[in-house]
Design a protein around this motif. Structure first.
Motif, PDB file in Angstrom:
ATOM      1  N   HIS A 174       0.825  -1.220   0.000  1.00 27.99           N
ATOM      2  CA  HIS A 174       0.000   0.000   0.000  1.00 27.99           C
ATOM      3  C   HIS A 174       0.855   1.264   0.000  1.00 27.99           C
ATOM      4  CE1 HIS A 174      -4.181  -1.403   0.273  1.00 27.99           C
ATOM      5  NE2 HIS A 174      -3.687  -2.455   0.917  1.00 27.99           N
ATOM      6  N   PHE A 175       1.765   1.328  -0.949  1.00 26.10           N
ATOM      7  CA  PHE A 175       2.642   2.484  -1.051  1.00 26.10           C
ATOM      8  C   PHE A 175       1.850   3.672  -1.603  1.00 26.10           C
ATOM      9  CE2 PHE A 175       7.055   2.769  -0.172  1.00 26.10           C
ATOM     10  CZ  PHE A 175       7.526   3.901  -0.822  1.00 26.10           C
ATOM     11  N   GLY A 176       2.220   4.862  -1.181  1.00 28.17           N
ATOM     12  CA  GLY A 176       1.614   6.074  -1.721  1.00 28.17           C
ATOM     13  C   GLY A 176       0.297   6.465  -1.100  1.00 28.17           C
ATOM     14  N   GLU A 177       0.016   5.981   0.097  1.00 29.43           N
ATOM     15  CA  GLU A 177      -1.233   6.365   0.768  1.00 29.43           C
ATOM     16  C   GLU A 177      -1.069   7.766   1.370  1.00 29.43           C
ATOM     17  OE1 GLU A 177      -3.848   4.139   4.153  1.00 29.43           O
ATOM     18  OE2 GLU A 177      -3.318   3.066   2.321  1.00 29.43           O
ATOM     19  N   ASN A 178      -2.076   8.585   1.173  1.00 23.21           N
ATOM     20  CA  ASN A 178      -2.035   9.973   1.675  1.00 23.21           C
ATOM     21  C   ASN A 178      -0.732  10.690   1.297  1.00 23.21           C
ATOM     22  OD1 ASN A 178      -4.382   9.039   3.024  1.00 23.21           O
ATOM     23  ND2 ASN A 178      -4.044  10.509   4.685  1.00 23.21           N
ATOM     24  N   PRO A 179      -0.421  10.785   0.012  1.00 29.64           N
ATOM     25  CA  PRO A 179       0.854  11.402  -0.384  1.00 29.64           C
ATOM     26  C   PRO A 179       0.891  12.903  -0.159  1.00 29.64           C
ATOM     27  CG  PRO A 179      -0.496  10.983  -2.321  1.00 29.64           C
ATOM     28  CD  PRO A 179      -1.221  10.369  -1.162  1.00 29.64           C
ATOM     29  N   TRP A 180      -0.227  13.497   0.191  1.00 26.53           N
ATOM     30  CA  TRP A 180      -0.295  14.953   0.334  1.00 26.53           C
ATOM     31  C   TRP A 180       0.034  15.428   1.752  1.00 26.53           C
ATOM     32  CZ3 TRP A 180      -4.404  11.979  -1.533  1.00 26.53           C
ATOM     33  CH2 TRP A 180      -5.265  11.477  -0.548  1.00 26.53           C
ATOM     34  N   ASP A 181       0.316  14.485   2.679  1.00 25.80           N
ATOM     35  CA  ASP A 181       0.639  14.955   4.027  1.00 25.80           C
ATOM     36  C   ASP A 181       1.813  14.165   4.614  1.00 25.80           C
ATOM     37  OD1 ASP A 181      -0.374  12.510   4.990  1.00 25.80           O
ATOM     38  OD2 ASP A 181      -2.346  13.355   5.408  1.00 25.80           O
ATOM     39  N   ALA A 182       2.315  14.625   5.738  1.00 27.90           N
ATOM     40  CA  ALA A 182       3.504  14.019   6.351  1.00 27.90           C
ATOM     41  C   ALA A 182       3.228  12.585   6.798  1.00 27.90           C
ATOM     42  CB  ALA A 182       3.967  14.874   7.530  1.00 27.90           C
ATOM     43  N   TRP A 183       1.992  12.295   7.216  1.00 23.83           N
ATOM     44  CA  TRP A 183       1.645  10.937   7.671  1.00 23.83           C
ATOM     45  C   TRP A 183       1.885   9.929   6.560  1.00 23.83           C
ATOM     46  CZ3 TRP A 183      -1.556   7.128   5.935  1.00 23.83           C
ATOM     47  CH2 TRP A 183      -1.780   6.045   6.796  1.00 23.83           C
ATOM     48  N   GLY A 184       1.429  10.230   5.345  1.00 23.96           N
ATOM     49  CA  GLY A 184       1.584   9.301   4.245  1.00 23.96           C
ATOM     50  C   GLY A 184       3.031   9.023   3.906  1.00 23.96           C
ATOM     51  N   LEU A 185       3.850  10.074   3.869  1.00 27.66           N
ATOM     52  CA  LEU A 185       5.271   9.899   3.567  1.00 27.66           C
ATOM     53  C   LEU A 185       5.966   9.075   4.647  1.00 27.66           C
ATOM     54  CD1 LEU A 185       6.099  13.497   2.288  1.00 27.66           C
ATOM     55  CD2 LEU A 185       5.668  11.439   0.931  1.00 27.66           C
ATOM     56  N   GLU A 186       5.535   9.221   5.900  1.00 23.75           N
ATOM     57  CA  GLU A 186       6.136   8.465   6.988  1.00 23.75           C
ATOM     58  C   GLU A 186       5.793   6.973   6.876  1.00 23.75           C
ATOM     59  OE1 GLU A 186       8.129   7.508  10.601  1.00 23.75           O
ATOM     60  OE2 GLU A 186       8.333   9.043   9.057  1.00 23.75           O
ATOM     61  N   GLN A 187       4.576   6.649   6.436  1.00 21.80           N
ATOM     62  CA  GLN A 187       4.213   5.238   6.270  1.00 21.80           C
ATOM     63  C   GLN A 187       5.082   4.586   5.194  1.00 21.80           C
ATOM     64  OE1 GLN A 187       2.253   4.573   8.871  1.00 21.80           O
ATOM     65  NE2 GLN A 187       2.354   6.812   8.953  1.00 21.80           N
ATOM     66  N   ASP A 188       5.330   5.302   4.105  1.00 17.75           N
ATOM     67  CA  ASP A 188       6.189   4.756   3.056  1.00 17.75           C
ATOM     68  C   ASP A 188       7.614   4.563   3.563  1.00 17.75           C
ATOM     69  OD1 ASP A 188       4.002   4.842   1.406  1.00 17.75           O
ATOM     70  OD2 ASP A 188       4.688   6.542   0.204  1.00 17.75           O
ATOM     71  N   ARG A 189       8.103   5.487   4.356  1.00 17.60           N
ATOM     72  CA  ARG A 189       9.442   5.360   4.912  1.00 17.60           C
ATOM     73  C   ARG A 189       9.542   4.112   5.781  1.00 17.60           C
ATOM     74  NH1 ARG A 189      12.171   5.596   9.163  1.00 17.60           N
ATOM     75  NH2 ARG A 189      10.348   6.033  10.463  1.00 17.60           N
ATOM     76  N   LYS A 190       8.520   3.874   6.595  1.00 13.77           N
ATOM     77  CA  LYS A 190       8.533   2.696   7.472  1.00 13.77           C
ATOM     78  C   LYS A 190       8.392   1.411   6.666  1.00 13.77           C
ATOM     79  CE  LYS A 190       5.293   4.080  10.435  1.00 13.77           C
ATOM     80  NZ  LYS A 190       4.460   4.104  11.658  1.00 13.77           N
ATOM     81  N   SER A 191       7.621   1.438   5.587  1.00  8.08           N
ATOM     82  CA  SER A 191       7.495   0.252   4.738  1.00  8.08           C
ATOM     83  C   SER A 191       8.832  -0.096   4.089  1.00  8.08           C
ATOM     84  CB  SER A 191       6.427   0.473   3.661  1.00  8.08           C
ATOM     85  OG  SER A 191       5.151   0.632   4.236  1.00  8.08           O
ATOM     86  N   LEU A 192       9.530   0.918   3.594  1.00 11.01           N
ATOM     87  CA  LEU A 192      10.841   0.689   2.990  1.00 11.01           C
ATOM     88  C   LEU A 192      11.832   0.157   4.028  1.00 11.01           C
ATOM     89  CD1 LEU A 192      11.151   3.861   0.724  1.00 11.01           C
ATOM     90  CD2 LEU A 192      10.942   1.492  -0.057  1.00 11.01           C
ATOM     91  N   ALA A 193      11.759   0.663   5.262  1.00 10.38           N
ATOM     92  CA  ALA A 193      12.652   0.188   6.320  1.00 10.38           C
ATOM     93  C   ALA A 193      12.390  -1.282   6.621  1.00 10.38           C
ATOM     94  CB  ALA A 193      12.473   1.033   7.580  1.00 10.38           C
TER      95      ALA A 193
END
Length: 395
Positions: free
Chosen positions: A70-89
């Motif tokens: 589920h990459f790219g969820e809520n790309p317009w705010d900081a929450w969405g970018l943080e979820q992608d960062r954690k998924s990549l980690a």
């Protein structure tokens, strides 16, 4: 920052073919030269093979399943970018943590939360989420889910982008135009050999497109089950394999994102003493899972279990709270849920994120493939629900 420039999506991509693929005949993908393996859809790729273990005469193949990233969820705010960062980690930790290398990766659907994407850069997300696998050089395949078909993204567009950035590392393929139905181009198989020099594979990985989601025409839903045309394709491909390789000593694993409707009944019959693993998500809400709509994916389920012999397990994602393996009674086949891997997508307290591992082992001079599988959860680094799959499992 995106790694590659954006790709504008067009509805025509639904029938696009990878570079070099001739659509005039389904047989053109196969190599028949005596110098190469017959029935080989990957003449330009590395040969996938088991590796020597530390035990004499033993060979192993470890396959790891990431599901519902589920990459790219809520790309317009900081929450969405943080979820992608954690998924990549999480992806990087899995790839780096084991002393023994992972031999193959499957990303089993809902790679992207497509309803949150923008048309001008939606496939750029593929570049980002595949980065850990490309960095580590691990071969991989993808299936696609209901969130990967949305007005600004399609299964075909995601596959095209994947092949453009990892043309020989990715084993994903777009099938023939008459196979898969609307929104379901990703039906293919991948051979795995015991030794690189063997003329026939010991394992075939089957990938099926369960579709779902919405088309590029807003509001137009796509059927969320494996299309009837795939049933005939399985029969035809299996017949080609039998003719080229014989019928003995070949095993299989099958992957698709949305589980068959039969799995609703399988969940109702679960015995946790025989089938360990988290069971937090009730089935029956999707059209294929609903027993009242049982005929929807019956042709596919019949063909898969009739034509694909020595099927170790069928693996799905989609239902984020489940991580068990159980025996589906109508076909006497083992079904496994993968593990919700991404920090996008719905979750509940205690479910966690992680992956499903498969360790396949062959002892030279004996028959069969031994299959062990378990769940790894990032929270606490826990391993759980380790089971050995076979004739007696789940009975």
């Amino acid at each position: 920052m995106h790694l590659f420039s954006s790709l504008i999506l067009l509805p025509a991509l639904c029938h696009a073919l990878p570079s070099g693929r001739d659509s005039s005949s389904s047989d053109t993908q196969y190599t028949t030269s005596a110098a190469e393996k017959t029935l080989n859809p990957y003449p330009d790729h590395r040969v996938l093979a088991f590796r020597n273990s530390s035990t004499e005469g033993e060979y192993n193949f470890r396959l790891t399943v990431f599901s519902d990233v589920h990459f790219g969820e809520n790309p317009w705010d900081a929450w969405g970018l943080e979820q992608d960062r954690k998924s990549l980690a999480l992806m990087r930790e899995v790839l780096e943590k084991d002393e023994e290398a992972i031999d193959y990766v499957v990303l089993n659907g809902d790679l992207i939360t497509g309803e949150n994407t923008f048309r001008e850069n939606s496939t750029d997300l593929i570049n980002q989420l595949l980065t850990p696998f490309i960095e580590h050089g691990v071969p991989f395949s993808t299936t696609h889910g209901n969130h990967d078909n949305q007005p600004n993204i399609t299964h075909a567009a995601e596959i095209e982008r994947e092949l453009s950035i990892a043309p020989t590392q990715s084993f994903t393929r777009i099938g023939d135009a008459d196979v898969g139905g609307v929104g379901g181009p990703g039906n293919y198989w991948v051979p795995v050999y015991l030794h690189e020099s063997d003329p026939t594979p010991i394992l075939v990985l089957w990938f099926f497109d369960s579709r779902g989601g919405f088309s590029t025409t807003p509001g137009q839903a796509i059927d969320d089950w494996v299309d009837d045309s795939v049933a005939k394709w399985i029969e035809t491909e299996s017949a080609k394999m039998n003719e080229a390789w014989g019928t003995e000593d070949r095993h299989a694993l099958a992957f698709m994102h949305i589980p068959s409707h039969h799995i609703e009944q399988t969940q109702d019959e679960l015995d946790s003493s025989k089938t360990p693993g988290q069971n937090g998500d009730s089935l029956g809400r999707g059209s294929t899972q609903d027993s009242a709509l049982a005929t929807r994916d019956q042709p596919f389920w019949d063909s898969l279990n009739t034509n694909v012999k020595n099927l170790i397990a069928v693996v799905s994602g989609h239902d984020h709270g489940n991580e068990w393996c159980a025996r589906e009674s109508s076909k006497d086949v083992v079904f496994c849920f993968a593990k919700h891997s991404g920090y996008g997508g719905y979750s509940r307290t205690g479910w966690g994120r992680g992956v499903r591992h498969f360790e396949l082992t062959v002892q030279e001079g004996t028959e069969g493939v031994n299959a062990e599988t378990w769940i790894w959860v990032k929270e606490g680094g826990e391993e759980r629900a380790r089971v050995t799959l076979g004739e007696d499992y789940g009975r």
